[in-house]
Design a protein around this motif. Structure first.
Motif, short mmCIF file in Angstrom:
data_model
loop_
_atom_site.label_atom_id
_atom_site.label_comp_id
_atom_site.label_asym_id
_atom_site.label_seq_id
_atom_site.Cartn_x
_atom_site.Cartn_y
_atom_site.Cartn_z
N PHE A 17 -56.90 -27.41 -41.40
CA PHE A 17 -55.63 -26.78 -41.73
C PHE A 17 -55.54 -26.62 -43.25
N ALA A 18 -54.92 -25.54 -43.66
CA ALA A 18 -54.65 -25.32 -45.08
C ALA A 18 -53.42 -26.13 -45.50
N LEU A 19 -53.44 -26.62 -46.73
CA LEU A 19 -52.36 -27.45 -47.26
C LEU A 19 -51.58 -26.69 -48.32
N ASP A 20 -50.34 -27.08 -48.48
CA ASP A 20 -49.47 -26.56 -49.54
C ASP A 20 -48.97 -27.73 -50.37
N PRO A 21 -49.83 -28.35 -51.19
CA PRO A 21 -49.39 -29.50 -51.99
C PRO A 21 -48.54 -29.05 -53.17
N ASN A 22 -47.65 -29.92 -53.57
CA ASN A 22 -46.86 -29.66 -54.78
C ASN A 22 -47.25 -30.68 -55.85
N ALA A 23 -46.56 -31.81 -55.89
CA ALA A 23 -46.91 -32.85 -56.85
C ALA A 23 -48.17 -33.60 -56.43
N GLN A 24 -48.58 -33.47 -55.16
CA GLN A 24 -49.76 -34.20 -54.70
C GLN A 24 -51.07 -33.58 -55.18
N GLU A 25 -51.03 -32.38 -55.77
CA GLU A 25 -52.28 -31.76 -56.18
C GLU A 25 -52.99 -32.57 -57.26
N ARG A 26 -52.23 -33.18 -58.13
CA ARG A 26 -52.86 -34.01 -59.16
C ARG A 26 -53.56 -35.20 -58.52
N SER A 27 -52.93 -35.81 -57.51
CA SER A 27 -53.57 -36.93 -56.82
C SER A 27 -54.80 -36.48 -56.04
N LEU A 28 -54.73 -35.29 -55.46
CA LEU A 28 -55.89 -34.77 -54.74
C LEU A 28 -57.08 -34.59 -55.69
N ARG A 29 -56.83 -34.01 -56.84
CA ARG A 29 -57.92 -33.82 -57.81
C ARG A 29 -58.42 -35.17 -58.34
N SER A 30 -57.53 -36.13 -58.48
CA SER A 30 -57.95 -37.44 -58.96
C SER A 30 -58.85 -38.14 -57.95
N HIS A 31 -58.52 -38.05 -56.67
CA HIS A 31 -59.35 -38.67 -55.64
C HIS A 31 -60.73 -38.01 -55.57
N CYS A 32 -60.75 -36.69 -55.64
CA CYS A 32 -62.05 -35.99 -55.61
C CYS A 32 -62.87 -36.30 -56.85
N GLY A 33 -62.21 -36.42 -58.00
CA GLY A 33 -62.93 -36.80 -59.21
C GLY A 33 -63.46 -38.22 -59.14
N ALA A 34 -62.71 -39.11 -58.49
CA ALA A 34 -63.19 -40.48 -58.33
C ALA A 34 -64.43 -40.53 -57.43
N ALA A 35 -64.45 -39.69 -56.39
CA ALA A 35 -65.64 -39.63 -55.54
C ALA A 35 -66.85 -39.15 -56.32
#
Length: 484
Positions: A17-35
């Motif tokens: 499913f496609a997502l529509d993040p708002n403030a969570q986009e920063r956390s999404l990028r942080s998690h992917c960067g941590a990986a």
């Protein structure tokens, strides 16, 4: 990581499913960067012992006194990372901001990369030779993170999903189908993977779904599929019905729009790694507009291929396709763009898993050297040569005149009965071809690769500096694989 074993009557299926993040986009990028950071740490940690041993050998250190090899199994990497994240300056200040699943994603990917490299060096892995795992670039690495534990669910409204540490994120499309299966007890979520792809954030749920095999419309009919550039596919079934699927050519239609968008991007102040120049806002805006065109082309291509493969898998009991050397075909500079736009490899991949969902359906893959285009579908005569520019097949033995692609599709459909009758001729299933295959008639592509400049240099006795460094690295890695 422990592999999941599906129960009888259950299959493993993904729901994306496609997502529509708002403030969570920063956390999404942080998690992917941590990986990505955990992956780079694991690669550097394992390689450090390899190069340390190599340096110690140059100083004459005996074998017993050399640094021990560092293991790359996932449990070993987890144990070493847990010790380093508290004391090391790289992770100590920010590792608590992300879920532990983010770091586990990077470590698991590193362990899999080392395993693939080891199996490739030992001859236990099929396909092209795998190289040593390399560090992932911050600019080019694909943003992805996988969650296997914690709160992973689809909310009751069917328009939100909940992930560990990320919280509740709204979906761009309703997830009611997966939610209904979970509530009915016919589906169970195993893991979730978030990824940034084609300008959007996507979440993919790996689930265990209870599903019965679906029946096809004509289980006794076999179909042969001949892929091409002029027409995307020509299908011919065992009853003699021939259908032509036109090539949409999505990329060619968008080339003019891409040309204009690229011209706008080139006139803006873009990034320059040599001077450290940052891109301007106008360049970022223009580049985003150009990427939208690329994303639309990819989405249109994916939609067209899914419609084609779904229709074929739902109608016929036997599907025959060719084992095309797509990687070799892409080396042809005259046809590479058209072949890549058609998606030959994607068609076979989709047919592989879609035929498994159907009851009593099989997928037959013709041999790569089977002369489907050179064989007469009426009498079985095989031509020695048939250039690509000749689009009409004319048989010298029986006088059959037929379109080249239609003839190939009929021969492929005949292969479905070849396992029973022992022949592969569309016109007569019970007899042996009248003329045997002449010399060179059963090969379509070259069996050898052109010699590269590096190979020519080695043949002449010259060894370049980067070649000597590669040979040293390979010897060091081979020793590690032998002792580990």
């Amino acid at each position: 990581m422990k592999k999941f074993q599906a129960q009888p009557g259950f299959v493993v299926q993904a729901f994306r499913f496609a997502l529509d993040p708002n403030a969570q986009e920063r956390s999404l990028r942080s998690h992917c960067g941590a990986a990505r950071a955990a992956y780079n740490w694991a690669v550097g940690w394992v390689e450090a012992s390899w190069w340390q041993r190599r340096a110690e050998e140059t100083y004459g250190v005996p074998e017993a006194g050399l640094t021990q090899w560092r293991p790359w199994s996932l449990p070993s990497l987890r144990k070493a990372f847990n010790e380093a994240k508290h004391t090391g300056p790289r992770f100590a200040s920010w590792w608590e901001e992300n879920s532990k699943e983010a770091y586990n994603t990077g470590l698991a990917n590193a362990a899999a990369a080392f395993d693939n490299y080891a199996k490739s060096r030992q001859g236990k892995r099929r396909g092209r030779a795998m190289g040593m795992p390399r560090l992932k670039s911050k600019r080019k690495a694909r943003l992805s993170c996988r969650f296997t534990t914690g709160t992973i669910r689809v909310d009751a409204d069917g328009r939100h999903v909940t992930l560990p540490r990320l919280g509740t994120i709204r979906t761009h499309e309703p997830a009611g189908k997966l939610l209904a299966g979970v509530q009915a007890g016919t589906a169970r979520i195993l893991s979730a993977t978030v990824r940034h792809e084609r300008g959007r954030w996507l979440v993919s749920f790996q689930t265990e779904v209870e599903r019965d095999l679906e029946h096809v419309a004509r289980p006794e009919v076999a179909v042969g599929i001949d892929l091409g550039v002029k027409t995307l596919a020509v299908t011919a079934d065992s009853t003699g019905e021939i259908r032509t699927v036109p090539n949409p050519r999505h990329y060619d239609r968008a080339r003019e729009q891409l040309r204009r968008a690229s011209r706008v991007v080139s006139r803006r102040q873009g990034p320059d790694r040599r001077t450290g120049q940052k891109p301007s806002r106008r360049w970022e805006k223009a580049n985003a507009q150009r990427n939208k065109v690329h994303h639309r082309v990819a989405n249109l291509r994916q939609d067209a291929l899914h419609k084609l493969t779904t229709g074929v898998a739902a109608e016929y009991g036997t599907v025959v396709v060719e084992d095309l050397n797509v990687a070799g075909m892409l080396r042809n500079r005259r046809l590479a763009r058209q072949i890549a736009d058609a998606g030959f490899g994607e068609i076979r991949r989709q047919l592989t898993y879609k035929t498994r969902r159907r009851h009593a359906t099989r997928l037959v893959v013709a041999d790569r050297w089977y002369p489907s285009s050179k064989t007469c579908s009426g009498c079985g005569t095989v031509k020695a040569k048939l250039p690509l520019h000749i689009r009409t097949y004319e048989c010298d033995a029986c006088g059959l005149v037929i379109d080249r692609d239609d003839n190939a599709a009929l021969n492929l459909a005949a292969l479905a009965a070849a396992a029973v009758t022992g022949t592969g001729v569309a016109g007569d299933q019970g007899t042996v071809p009248a003329v045997s295959k002449p010399r060179g008639a059963d090969r379509k592509t070259r069996t050898t690769r052109p010699r590269r400049k590096a190979e020519a240099g080695r043949a002449g006795g010259a060894t370049l500096p980067h070649q000597r460094q590669t040979e040293t690295r390979d010897r060091t890695q081979a020793e590690a694989l032998t002792l580990w």
